[in-house]
Every structure is written in C-alpha cells, then in structure tokens.
Design a protein around this motif. Structure first.
Motif, PDB file in Angstrom:
ATOM      1  N   VAL A 143       0.853  -1.193   0.000  1.00 32.70           N
ATOM      2  CA  VAL A 143       0.000   0.000   0.000  1.00 32.70           C
ATOM      3  C   VAL A 143       0.885   1.238   0.000  1.00 32.70           C
ATOM      4  O   VAL A 143       1.962   1.242   0.606  1.00 32.70           O
ATOM      5  CB  VAL A 143      -0.924   0.011   1.246  1.00 32.70           C
ATOM      6  CG1 VAL A 143      -1.699   1.321   1.346  1.00 32.70           C
ATOM      7  CG2 VAL A 143      -1.892  -1.157   1.201  1.00 32.70           C
ATOM      8  N   VAL A 144       0.420   2.285  -0.670  1.00 32.21           N
ATOM      9  CA  VAL A 144       1.106   3.575  -0.640  1.00 32.21           C
ATOM     10  C   VAL A 144       0.171   4.600  -0.016  1.00 32.21           C
ATOM     11  O   VAL A 144      -0.993   4.717  -0.414  1.00 32.21           O
ATOM     12  CB  VAL A 144       1.515   4.037  -2.055  1.00 32.21           C
ATOM     13  CG1 VAL A 144       2.065   5.461  -2.023  1.00 32.21           C
ATOM     14  CG2 VAL A 144       2.542   3.082  -2.643  1.00 32.21           C
ATOM     15  N   CYS A 145       0.684   5.331   0.971  1.00 32.20           N
ATOM     16  CA  CYS A 145      -0.041   6.444   1.585  1.00 32.20           C
ATOM     17  C   CYS A 145       0.720   7.716   1.204  1.00 32.20           C
ATOM     18  O   CYS A 145       1.763   8.015   1.781  1.00 32.20           O
ATOM     19  CB  CYS A 145      -0.117   6.277   3.100  1.00 32.20           C
ATOM     20  SG  CYS A 145      -1.031   7.594   3.925  1.00 32.20           S
ATOM     21  N   SER A 146       0.206   8.437   0.226  1.00 31.51           N
ATOM     22  CA  SER A 146       0.912   9.583  -0.342  1.00 31.51           C
ATOM     23  C   SER A 146       0.461  10.879   0.321  1.00 31.51           C
ATOM     24  O   SER A 146      -0.593  11.419  -0.010  1.00 31.51           O
ATOM     25  CB  SER A 146       0.678   9.648  -1.858  1.00 31.51           C
ATOM     26  OG  SER A 146       1.473  10.651  -2.430  1.00 31.51           O
ATOM     27  N   LEU A 147       1.284  11.359   1.245  1.00 28.51           N
ATOM     28  CA  LEU A 147       0.971  12.581   1.988  1.00 28.51           C
ATOM     29  C   LEU A 147       1.946  13.709   1.671  1.00 28.51           C
ATOM     30  O   LEU A 147       1.795  14.824   2.172  1.00 28.51           O
ATOM     31  CB  LEU A 147       0.986  12.295   3.499  1.00 28.51           C
ATOM     32  CG  LEU A 147       0.025  11.195   3.970  1.00 28.51           C
ATOM     33  CD1 LEU A 147       0.214  10.926   5.460  1.00 28.51           C
ATOM     34  CD2 LEU A 147      -1.424  11.572   3.679  1.00 28.51           C
ATOM     35  N   ALA A 148       2.949  13.427   0.847  1.00 31.13           N
ATOM     36  CA  ALA A 148       3.945  14.443   0.493  1.00 31.13           C
ATOM     37  C   ALA A 148       3.335  15.445  -0.479  1.00 31.13           C
ATOM     38  O   ALA A 148       2.660  15.058  -1.439  1.00 31.13           O
ATOM     39  CB  ALA A 148       5.166  13.784  -0.139  1.00 31.13           C
ATOM     40  N   ALA A 149       3.575  16.719  -0.213  1.00 33.37           N
ATOM     41  CA  ALA A 149       3.117  17.780  -1.110  1.00 33.37           C
ATOM     42  C   ALA A 149       3.738  19.086  -0.657  1.00 33.37           C
ATOM     43  O   ALA A 149       4.143  19.212   0.508  1.00 33.37           O
ATOM     44  CB  ALA A 149       1.594  17.905  -1.088  1.00 33.37           C
ATOM     45  N   GLN A 150       3.813  20.037  -1.559  1.00 33.57           N
ATOM     46  CA  GLN A 150       4.144  21.385  -1.130  1.00 33.57           C
ATOM     47  C   GLN A 150       2.879  21.989  -0.557  1.00 33.57           C
ATOM     48  O   GLN A 150       1.888  22.164  -1.256  1.00 33.57           O
ATOM     49  CB  GLN A 150       4.652  22.229  -2.301  1.00 33.57           C
ATOM     50  CG  GLN A 150       4.954  23.669  -1.927  1.00 33.57           C
ATOM     51  CD  GLN A 150       5.978  23.786  -0.803  1.00 33.57           C
ATOM     52  OE1 GLN A 150       7.109  23.313  -0.923  1.00 33.57           O
ATOM     53  NE2 GLN A 150       5.592  24.396   0.306  1.00 33.57           N
ATOM     54  N   ALA A 151       2.910  22.264   0.732  1.00 35.19           N
ATOM     55  CA  ALA A 151       1.731  22.747   1.435  1.00 35.19           C
ATOM     56  C   ALA A 151       1.700  24.274   1.467  1.00 35.19           C
ATOM     57  O   ALA A 151       2.661  24.940   1.096  1.00 35.19           O
ATOM     58  CB  ALA A 151       1.726  22.192   2.858  1.00 35.19           C
ATOM     59  N   GLY A 152       0.573  24.803   1.926  1.00 37.17           N
ATOM     60  CA  GLY A 152       0.461  26.230   2.155  1.00 37.17           C
ATOM     61  C   GLY A 152      -0.231  26.976   1.028  1.00 37.17           C
ATOM     62  O   GLY A 152       0.244  26.972  -0.101  1.00 37.17           O
ATOM     63  N   VAL A 153      -1.345  27.626   1.353  1.00 38.76           N
ATOM     64  CA  VAL A 153      -2.079  28.399   0.357  1.00 38.76           C
ATOM     65  C   VAL A 153      -1.326  29.676  -0.004  1.00 38.76           C
ATOM     66  O   VAL A 153      -1.126  30.003  -1.173  1.00 38.76           O
ATOM     67  CB  VAL A 153      -3.494  28.734   0.869  1.00 38.76           C
ATOM     68  CG1 VAL A 153      -4.172  29.767  -0.024  1.00 38.76           C
ATOM     69  CG2 VAL A 153      -4.346  27.470   0.950  1.00 38.76           C
ATOM     70  N   ARG A 154      -0.879  30.423   1.002  1.00 38.94           N
ATOM     71  CA  ARG A 154      -0.265  31.735   0.742  1.00 38.94           C
ATOM     72  C   ARG A 154       1.079  31.614   0.045  1.00 38.94           C
ATOM     73  O   ARG A 154       1.433  32.437  -0.792  1.00 38.94           O
ATOM     74  CB  ARG A 154      -0.135  32.495   2.068  1.00 38.94           C
ATOM     75  CG  ARG A 154      -1.492  32.937   2.602  1.00 38.94           C
ATOM     76  CD  ARG A 154      -1.482  33.360   4.051  1.00 38.94           C
ATOM     77  NE  ARG A 154      -2.855  33.477   4.561  1.00 38.94           N
ATOM     78  CZ  ARG A 154      -3.185  33.438   5.840  1.00 38.94           C
ATOM     79  NH1 ARG A 154      -2.260  33.269   6.751  1.00 38.94           N
ATOM     80  NH2 ARG A 154      -4.450  33.551   6.203  1.00 38.94           N
TER      81      ARG A 154
END
Length: 347
Positions: free
Chosen positions: A96-107
């Motif tokens: 299984v892959v749990c993909s939580l990596a991302a560039q976060a932040g709206v501003r």
C-alpha cells in the motif's frame, strides 16, 4: 503490510507512520526535507521514529538499508526523481502507498507557483506511475478542503462542484483527484482521496494558525486575525485524522474491487465548524494569557468558512472524530511548551 508513507517527516505523515508502526506494519518513509519551514522540526519528528539525523540528512546506501529501532526505514528523496522512485518501488515491493507528500500552504503558492507544479503535479504523477507498474494494492492520498474554493454551500460535500479554486495549491489538489480517477479507471487499481480540513495538534506545522498564535502569545506579540475574525474552520485534531487514515489503509478493499468502486473520495474532518474567535479563546484559556489581536482584511487565496460533511466516511469506515477543540488545543499547548523548552525556545 508493507506501506510507503510519503511526506513522513511532515506533520500528518509523521503521525501516520508512527501509528502504523505501533500496529505492527512494515513502514518505509520518504521525504525530501525541504526548507519550506524549519527543518529541525522535521528532523525531530524523524528522531521520534528512531531515525538518526545523520541518516536523515542525506540519502545514501546506509540510510536506504538501515531500519530504526522501531522498525522504520527512512529514504530522503524527491518525488520528482523519475529514476530513483521506480527503483525504490522495485526494491521494496510495497503493498500500500499512503501519499501525503506535497508542497503545502495556500499563501506560499501565491509567490512560488512552480514549486507546487513540481511537487504536487509531477511528483504525484510519478507516484501514480509507480503504483501502476508495481501492482500496488491501494493508493491512499492527501487532497484538501481548499478544492472547495468559492463554494458557498455549507457543509462541504464531496458531490459539490469544485471548479472554482482560489489558489494554485487548491488547483493542484483538484488535479491530483482527477489524475487518480483516471489511473483507477484505466489501470484498475484502487485509489482513495482524502480532503483534509484544518488539521492541528502536537508536532504541527509552524506556518499554521495554531502554531503562529501560540508562539506570538507566549512572546507577548500580537496575533494577526484575518477577515476581522469573521471566519470559521473545521478544526480537526490530528489523532482523529490518523485513526481515519489507518482504518482506510487496513481495510480489506476486496469488496470495493468486486463492486468496481476503484475510485473513492472522502472529506476527513471534525464534522463541525468552529468560529475563529472561539478557537482563539480556547487557546487563551490553555495558555492562561489574553492575546493581543490585530485585525486584518481577508487574505488572497483564503475562504471565510470550511465545514466537512463526513457522512460517507462514517458510513464506510465508522469514522467518528471525538476530540473537542478545548482538549485538542490543550494537548498542542502542552507539546509546544515541552518541545521548545528542550529546544531553547522558538527563534
């Protein structure tokens, strides 16, 4: 199961990896340790998972092969690396892959749009390709409540139209959902997208309101309150989020496959909305300090209210968030004081 958690040095990824290890799973964590916020907090999270900083700082053969005492293996890597990522999948043979990596932040996305395309679009595409070619049984991935954008209907429902994002971050998350749907349809593997609402708790991100407010209040500085406090958020304590994610990961999805329900999308939140000023009041009570408040207009890319309808998640996974805002805020404050006392204070 053998599970890949991307974004494992991040706030939610760290908590998910920790819970999966406690439940006896074999966990490999991937993160690029970018400097969007203080990397020492990311290293401290990895230390909690038993990874020495020397191994976390640079990907090498030792880091790739050595497990922490807790049984956690850490890999430092960019999801955009189209050579290294397939090799990792080939070597580790994940279930299984749990993909939580991302560039976060709206501003942050207003000033650094290219970063979001590289990480959230290209990186997620590479994850999908690896899942496709290496027969992953289930991909669980992070979306965001930001996709609802200018939607006026409250509470937000996954059946609502989400074609009016107000930030590039939101647009990339909506793109992830469309990409996952396409891959599930074309290549026949299950994907589950989770639209996170405002997650808070110990080890949280320094760019989020809970962290910024607590830091400012303890230093005697004013806090910035946007839209003059006329905002509401579905604040969700991280442990409640983690319970939901792990339950989805562990669930046997054979029935979904049999019913040809390969693509699923859920809201995951606290199932209620809290006024921003009430949130601040709970924080003041936990700290025993009245905050100095500076009122500002609405920020570009922001929305006035969020509220998750989680009925589908309750029905399918018996998901029931039960941490009150007072309890959750107190737990964060306790962690914050303990962590920064040992770290010598926030710089």
């Amino acid at each position: 199961m053998k599970i890949l958690v991307t974004g494992a040095a991040g706030f939610i990824g760290f908590h998910v990896a920790k819970r999966l290890l406690e439940k006896g799973h074999d966990v490999v964590g991937l993160d690029n340790i970018n400097d969007y916020y203080d990397v020492s907090l990311k290293y401290a999270r990895l230390l909690e998972l038993g990874v020495a900083k020397s191994l976390a700082e640079k990907y090498n053969e030792l880091a790739a092969s050595k497990k922490s005492p807790q049984g956690f293996k850490f890999i430092r890597m960019n999801l955009e690396d189209r050579d290294a990522l397939p090799k990792l999948f080939e070597t580790e043979k994940f279930d299984v892959v749990c993909s939580l990596a991302a560039q976060a932040g709206v501003r942050y996305s207003l000033e650094n749009p290219e970063t979001y395309i590289n990480s959230n679009i290209i990186g997620f595409f590479n994850v999908l390709e690896c899942c496709r070619h290496h027969k992953i049984k289930h991909l669980v991935y992070a979306s965001s409540s930001s996709v609802y954008g200018l939607n006026k209907k409250i509470p937000f429902d996954t059946s609502d139209n989400v074609d009016r994002p107000v930030s590039l971050y939101a647009a990339t998350k909506k793109s992830n959902e469309l990409m996952a749907h396409t891959y599930s349809h074309l290549y026949g593997f299950p994907t589950t997208g989770l639209r996170f609402f405002t997650v808070y708790g110990p080890w949280g991100r320094p760019d989020m309101a809970m962290f910024l407010f607590t830091d400012a209040i303890l230093k005697g500085n004013p806090i910035k309150v946007f839209n003059h406090g006329k905002m509401e958020r579905d604040f969700t304590y991280v442990d409640d989020i983690v319970v939901g994610i792990v339950r989805i990961i562990e669930n046997n999805i054979g029935e979904r496959i049999a019913n040809k329900e390969l693509y699923k999308l859920y809201n995951i939140g606290n199932n209620q909305s809290v006024n921003l000023m009430d949130f601040i009041k709970a924080l003041e009570q936990s700290l025993g300090v009245t905050a100095q408040k500076e009122m500002f207009p609405m920020q570009p890319g922001d929305v006035t209210a969020t509220w998750a309808n989680v009925d589908d998640l309750i029905k399918d996974y018996d998901y029931r968030p039960n941490t009150s805002i007072q309890e959750g805020v107190q737990k964060f404050v306790d962690w914050f004081k303990k962590y920064y006392k040992s770290e010598g204070g926030v710089e």
